[in-house]
Motif scaffolding. Structure first.
Motif, short mmCIF file in Angstrom:
data_model
loop_
_atom_site.label_atom_id
_atom_site.label_comp_id
_atom_site.label_asym_id
_atom_site.label_seq_id
_atom_site.Cartn_x
_atom_site.Cartn_y
_atom_site.Cartn_z
N LYS A 364 47.97 24.04 -13.76
CA LYS A 364 47.40 23.36 -14.92
C LYS A 364 45.96 23.85 -15.18
O LYS A 364 45.59 24.12 -16.31
CB LYS A 364 47.41 21.86 -14.66
CG LYS A 364 47.65 21.03 -15.89
CD LYS A 364 47.89 19.58 -15.54
CE LYS A 364 49.34 19.19 -15.76
NZ LYS A 364 49.55 17.75 -15.55
N CYS A 365 45.19 23.97 -14.10
CA CYS A 365 43.81 24.44 -14.24
C CYS A 365 43.79 25.86 -14.83
O CYS A 365 42.98 26.17 -15.70
CB CYS A 365 43.09 24.42 -12.89
SG CYS A 365 42.78 22.75 -12.28
N ARG A 366 44.68 26.69 -14.35
CA ARG A 366 44.79 28.06 -14.89
C ARG A 366 45.07 28.02 -16.40
O ARG A 366 44.45 28.74 -17.17
CB ARG A 366 45.92 28.82 -14.21
CG ARG A 366 45.67 29.21 -12.77
CD ARG A 366 46.93 29.83 -12.15
NE ARG A 366 47.26 31.07 -12.83
CZ ARG A 366 47.01 32.27 -12.34
NH1 ARG A 366 46.42 32.40 -11.17
NH2 ARG A 366 47.33 33.35 -13.02
N SER A 367 45.99 27.16 -16.77
CA SER A 367 46.38 27.08 -18.19
C SER A 367 45.23 26.59 -19.06
O SER A 367 45.04 27.06 -20.19
CB SER A 367 47.58 26.14 -18.38
OG SER A 367 48.65 26.57 -17.59
N ILE A 368 44.48 25.64 -18.54
CA ILE A 368 43.33 25.13 -19.31
C ILE A 368 42.34 26.26 -19.57
O ILE A 368 41.92 26.50 -20.70
CB ILE A 368 42.65 23.97 -18.55
CG1 ILE A 368 43.58 22.75 -18.51
CG2 ILE A 368 41.32 23.60 -19.19
CD1 ILE A 368 43.16 21.69 -17.51
N VAL A 369 41.98 26.96 -18.50
CA VAL A 369 41.00 28.04 -18.64
C VAL A 369 41.54 29.12 -19.58
O VAL A 369 40.83 29.60 -20.48
CB VAL A 369 40.65 28.63 -17.25
CG1 VAL A 369 39.83 29.90 -17.39
CG2 VAL A 369 39.90 27.59 -16.41
N GLU A 370 42.78 29.47 -19.41
CA GLU A 370 43.41 30.50 -20.25
C GLU A 370 43.38 30.10 -21.73
O GLU A 370 43.03 30.91 -22.59
CB GLU A 370 44.87 30.68 -19.78
CG GLU A 370 45.67 31.74 -20.53
CD GLU A 370 45.64 33.07 -19.80
OE1 GLU A 370 45.92 33.08 -18.59
OE2 GLU A 370 45.33 34.10 -20.45
N SER A 371 43.72 28.84 -22.01
CA SER A 371 43.80 28.44 -23.42
C SER A 371 42.40 28.39 -24.05
O SER A 371 42.23 28.71 -25.23
CB SER A 371 44.53 27.11 -23.58
OG SER A 371 43.66 26.04 -23.33
N VAL A 372 41.40 28.03 -23.27
CA VAL A 372 40.05 27.95 -23.83
C VAL A 372 39.45 29.35 -24.03
O VAL A 372 38.91 29.66 -25.10
CB VAL A 372 39.13 27.09 -22.93
CG1 VAL A 372 37.69 27.18 -23.39
CG2 VAL A 372 39.59 25.64 -22.93
N ILE A 373 39.57 30.20 -23.03
CA ILE A 373 38.92 31.51 -23.13
C ILE A 373 39.61 32.38 -24.20
O ILE A 373 38.98 33.25 -24.80
CB ILE A 373 38.86 32.22 -21.75
CG1 ILE A 373 38.01 33.50 -21.79
CG2 ILE A 373 40.24 32.56 -21.20
CD1 ILE A 373 36.55 33.27 -21.71
#
Lengths: 464, 464
Positions: A364-373
């Motif tokens: 989930k943390c990976r996905s959050i960072v991915e979607s923001v960047i």
């Protein structure tokens, strides 16, 4: 080919005044060269000793049987002219004069002596680094031609630092061993006898191993020459300048230090800006700006996103955006709805985004960072995450996402941890292009340096 | 006797929700208590396990055969009310609720749940730290009642930190492991259910082990109550406050974090000043100010002397005096003539004084420091000296001079060294009352915090 190639990448170096006495600088100069990983030849010169540190000692540089590119001079000031004549007759390319007691001294003799050695060198086309310097370091070839053996421990990198003060060069170098930063070359200019900022900047401009030029200036005699060289080089690579001696009293101290007036700070700052050089006002800013320029790309705008593992750090970062004129960006509709899906309604789900409640779900943390960047309205990202035992593996997870993005958009991070923790993690993060800083504010301020640099370049280019 | 004595120095602690699964916070809470040097008794509570980490596990707190002073609660939020009822029937004094999902959450449930646990606790006179907190630490008795076992590694000292954000508490705590600083107590207030800043400040005001109270505030519901408690305590010991959430957007983030509006920053700052609390604007300043207040005496004025081993650092320090409104003092005639006798005319012999040329003559360096610090016109001193192999023993030499003075006049120092060097030296220097900082500017700025604090006290006292 520049004479500075021979100085920074010499085949053979002589240490005139080498010593076996640890109370003398000549001891440390030789130790730096021998133990620093330098692969060229090293020749101690000392007429009273047969050998030093296992190397044959020569009575004078002229008695060394091979060509010498670079000589380090650590003898009393009164003998320096004689030694320099010998260097000239030996046909050395460059001389680093560690010895102090020249123009910086209150004695009239000092000014006179500096004139003498300058004319000896100028006549022969020899370049003098110093006098009154700790030396030079070129980590690309393991050359540590300084009185500080510990400088060999520095990480090899793409920043070249030119410092008027040895103390400031040491401070920045030591900071790099704590906060992570790599250097190509470090040059202590000292009294700038016949080698000044402009000469080294000219050389570094075309040096393939130098991506960023960092200069610490106390004051120069010929500011126009400095600015012209800086203006030329700044078209090719970023330059960050830290000018000390802002107050009149510090100005006076500068005069006594390396023999030149500090001059009016505002004039320096304006001139730097005009030639596309990023000027900073504190040594921490100097360090933080060179780190950002060394590691990160230049952002396309000033829309910043903050992702944090602990809301409190995100709030500090948000305050810093406000303080340093960055825009805490609104997430795109798409990103926002992704975040709403990924994060439970337990904490901040807008920018700054608090991943706290999902700390244990790495995917989930990976996905959050991915979607923001990947959000096109975001130009830069600051990531904050404090160490806890429970979440100690998160940095590596996020590093693997960020490595695809950190060369496109600048990413800075604050990942505080106890002394000795997250060292490897920080190195990996930085090798992926994420510049880390000790506090959220400094991580954000570092982005602001990049934004300022971008504006500076835009102005400079439009003027040309 | 305050109920907080039982909370901070409990004889027996229960961990409700203790776990043997390293993916759960209940695992780390138990590990913190067991491995942190706590000499009281520890009781895991988990109905599904027979024993955890070698300790018998109890099905509920009520089944523990001894009295429990403090309970750590790490169970899902929906179960917290039930668990709390059991704590009340067991007659515990205080409960640290680690669990999140209360007032800070977007869900209406959270607000309701917080109301429920508050009324249970209030009815029984039980104090709740949290919910939504990392816990509390009392290094005086080795109590680490938090989900971060690493907090047990902190140095014991005289600062007590009250933080609204766990992230900020961790950041400051981790900074202390790198830059040296000792704590008595660290309290994560979290959502401040029925224990707020005012309660802890009241308690710490009379705590013999607390010399300095440091508070990190995001926002409180009852600012008047905070200011009254701070005003009372600040008559007895220094308080430094770091208020985050200065911008409107950070303000909003604060609301979602610990459930309260940040409010207008300027009002907070003015109120802090009025009650004699030193307010700072960045986390580095927060750290640096608490360190200075922890170690140094308050100066009698703002005349600063700078003694340096490298002129460049002295010039940075002189710039900082200018930036932070300190007076780079003129030395007395007597001191000046002593310096002229001791130092050759090779560098700066006025303030800032450059000992550089005499670096190898330790006796001379001692005399210089002695003559400057004993000069009656000097109120405070900043000492700068970068590490070099040749001068590695100077810090201990100067520490032995400074130990006689650093309790009378504040002395700050910047002694940059490569990672891992001068660690012992820095500790000795600090044990003699000299506060060290990473840069000359921060060493000087730390003195400016002391000068500001002095003015603040003078104003507050004159108003009474």
């Amino acid at each position: 080919m520049s004479i500075f190639n021979s100085i920074f990448s010499p085949r053979a170096v002589a240490v005139i005044g080498a010593s076996d006495n640890p109370r003398k600088l000549g001891y440390y100069c030789l130790a730096s060269l021998i133990n620093g990983g330098f692969r060229g030849e090293v020749y101690p010169v000392n007429p009273s000793l047969g050998s030093i540190m296992g190397l044959k000692s020569y009575p004078s540089i002229t008695s060394i049987p091979v060509d010498i590119d670079l000589a380090l001079v650590v003898v009393p000031s009164s003998i320096v002219p004689k030694v320099l004549e010998e260097c000239v007759s030996k046909n050395v390319k460059g001389v680093v004069v560690i010895t102090a007691g020249f123009r910086e001294a209150e004695l009239k003799d000092g000014v006179y002596l500096q004139g003498v050695i300058r004319s000896i060198a100028d006549r022969a086309g020899v370049k003098i680094i110093g006098p009154n310097t700790f030396g030079i370091v070129n980590l690309d070839v393991g050359l540590n031609a300084s009185f500080t053996p510990e400088l060999s421990k520095l990480k090899k990198g793409n920043i070249s630092l030119i410092g008027q003060s040895g103390g400031v060069c040491h401070l920045v170098a030591y900071m790099s061993t704590i906060y992570g930063l790599g250097f190509s070359k470090i040059v202590g200019l000292g009294n700038r006898c016949n080698v000044d900022f402009a000469d080294i900047i000219d050389y570094l401009k075309d040096d393939a191993n130098t991506r960023v030029i960092a200069i610490h200036v106390e004051g120069v005699d010929d500011a126009r020459r400095l600015m012209e060289a800086a203006g030329q080089a700044s078209r090719i690579k970023p330059i960050v300048a830290y000018k000390t001696g802002r107050s009149s009293i510090a100005d006076k101290a500068s005069k006594t230090h390396t023999g030149s007036l500090a001059g009016n700070y505002q004039l320096y700052e304006a001139a730097f800006r005009q030639v596309g050089v990023l000027a900073v006002r504190d040594v921490e800013d100097f360090f933080d700006a060179m780190k950002a320029l060394s590691i990160c790309p230049i952002p396309k705008g000033n829309n910043v996103a903050i992702i944090t593992g602990q809301a409190g750090l995100g709030i500090i970062a948000a305050d810093a955006c406000y303080d340093y004129g960055l825009n805490l960006a609104k997430l795109s509709e798409e990103t926002y709805s992704t975040i709403l899906k990924l994060l439970p309604p337990l904490s901040i789900r807008e920018n700054p985004i608090d991943m706290g409640p999902s700390w244990s779900d790495l995917e989930k943390c990976r996905s959050i960072v991915e979607s923001v960047i990947s959000d096109e309205s975001i130009h830069a990202l600051t990531l904050c995450f404090t160490y806890t035992s429970a979440s100690s593996n998160i940095v590596l997870e996020l590093a693997s996402v960020l490595k695809n993005w950190a060369s496109i958009k600048p990413v800075t991070a604050c990942i505080p941890a106890p002394y000795g923790y997250w060292i490897k993690e920080r190195e990996i993060l930085e090798s992926h292009g994420v510049a880390t800083y000790p506090t959220p504010s400094r991580a954000v301020k570092a982005l602001s340096f990049l934004v300022t640099y971008r504006k500076l370049k835009a102005q400079t280019i439009s003027k040309r």
